[in-house]
Motif scaffolding. Structure first.
Motif, PDB file in Angstrom:
ATOM      1  N   ASP A 203      36.898  38.862  36.507  1.00  0.00           N
ATOM      2  CA  ASP A 203      36.380  39.895  35.617  1.00  0.00           C
ATOM      3  C   ASP A 203      34.863  39.787  35.459  1.00  0.00           C
ATOM      4  O   ASP A 203      34.168  40.799  35.419  1.00  0.00           O
ATOM      5  CB  ASP A 203      37.045  39.821  34.245  1.00  0.00           C
TER       6      ASP A 203
ATOM      7  N   ASP B 264      36.099  48.881  34.227  1.00  0.00           N
ATOM      8  CA  ASP B 264      37.241  48.709  33.330  1.00  0.00           C
ATOM      9  C   ASP B 264      38.562  48.809  34.088  1.00  0.00           C
ATOM     10  O   ASP B 264      39.470  48.000  33.878  1.00  0.00           O
ATOM     11  CB  ASP B 264      37.206  49.740  32.205  1.00  0.00           C
TER      12      ASP B 264
ATOM     13  N   GLN C 153      39.057  45.678  36.259  1.00  0.00           N
ATOM     14  CA  GLN C 153      39.373  44.504  35.449  1.00  0.00           C
ATOM     15  C   GLN C 153      40.816  44.541  34.946  1.00  0.00           C
ATOM     16  O   GLN C 153      41.465  43.512  34.851  1.00  0.00           O
ATOM     17  CB  GLN C 153      38.411  44.388  34.270  1.00  0.00           C
ATOM     18  N   GLN C 154      41.319  45.710  34.661  1.00  0.00           N
ATOM     19  CA  GLN C 154      42.695  45.835  34.187  1.00  0.00           C
ATOM     20  C   GLN C 154      43.703  45.544  35.291  1.00  0.00           C
ATOM     21  O   GLN C 154      44.847  45.190  35.012  1.00  0.00           O
ATOM     22  CB  GLN C 154      42.936  47.224  33.610  1.00  0.00           C
ATOM     23  N   ARG C 155      43.283  45.661  36.532  1.00  0.00           N
ATOM     24  CA  ARG C 155      44.196  45.466  37.662  1.00  0.00           C
ATOM     25  C   ARG C 155      44.128  44.060  38.255  1.00  0.00           C
ATOM     26  O   ARG C 155      44.827  43.762  39.204  1.00  0.00           O
ATOM     27  CB  ARG C 155      43.903  46.499  38.739  1.00  0.00           C
TER      28      ARG C 155
ATOM     29  N   GLY D 220      45.474  40.276  33.211  1.00  0.00           N
ATOM     30  CA  GLY D 220      45.011  41.315  32.297  1.00  0.00           C
ATOM     31  C   GLY D 220      43.523  41.212  32.097  1.00  0.00           C
ATOM     32  O   GLY D 220      42.883  40.254  32.476  1.00  0.00           O
ATOM     33  N   ASP D 221      42.985  42.217  31.488  1.00  0.00           N
ATOM     34  CA  ASP D 221      41.548  42.277  31.251  1.00  0.00           C
ATOM     35  C   ASP D 221      41.142  41.241  30.219  1.00  0.00           C
ATOM     36  O   ASP D 221      41.741  41.121  29.162  1.00  0.00           O
ATOM     37  CB  ASP D 221      41.180  43.670  30.761  1.00  0.00           C
TER      38      ASP D 221
END
Length: 60
Positions: free
Chosen positions: A20, A47, A50-52, A56-57
């Motif tokens: 991240d 964003d 980072q969520q993928r 998790g983010d």
């Protein structure tokens, strides 16, 4: 190719914070190179990426 993707996913899962941070730095560099012209789009892309990654983010 599947083996590479499995290894990349495993790395991202184990090192979520570092991944991240790298994505964030890449977004900052892209924003700087474009003079902030695409700031909103770059932030959305950062964003989403980072969520993928990882579990998790880890947030900004």
């Amino acid at each position: 190719m599947s083996d590479f993707m499995d290894k990349a996913k495993d790395f991202a899962d184990k090192h979520d914070k570092q991944v991240d941070q790298g994505i964030e730095k890449a977004g900052d560099a892209a924003d700087k190179r474009t003079g902030g012209k695409y700031d909103n789009q770059i932030d959305k892309g950062v964003d989403a990426a980072q969520q993928r990654t990882g579990d998790g983010d880890t947030g900004r």
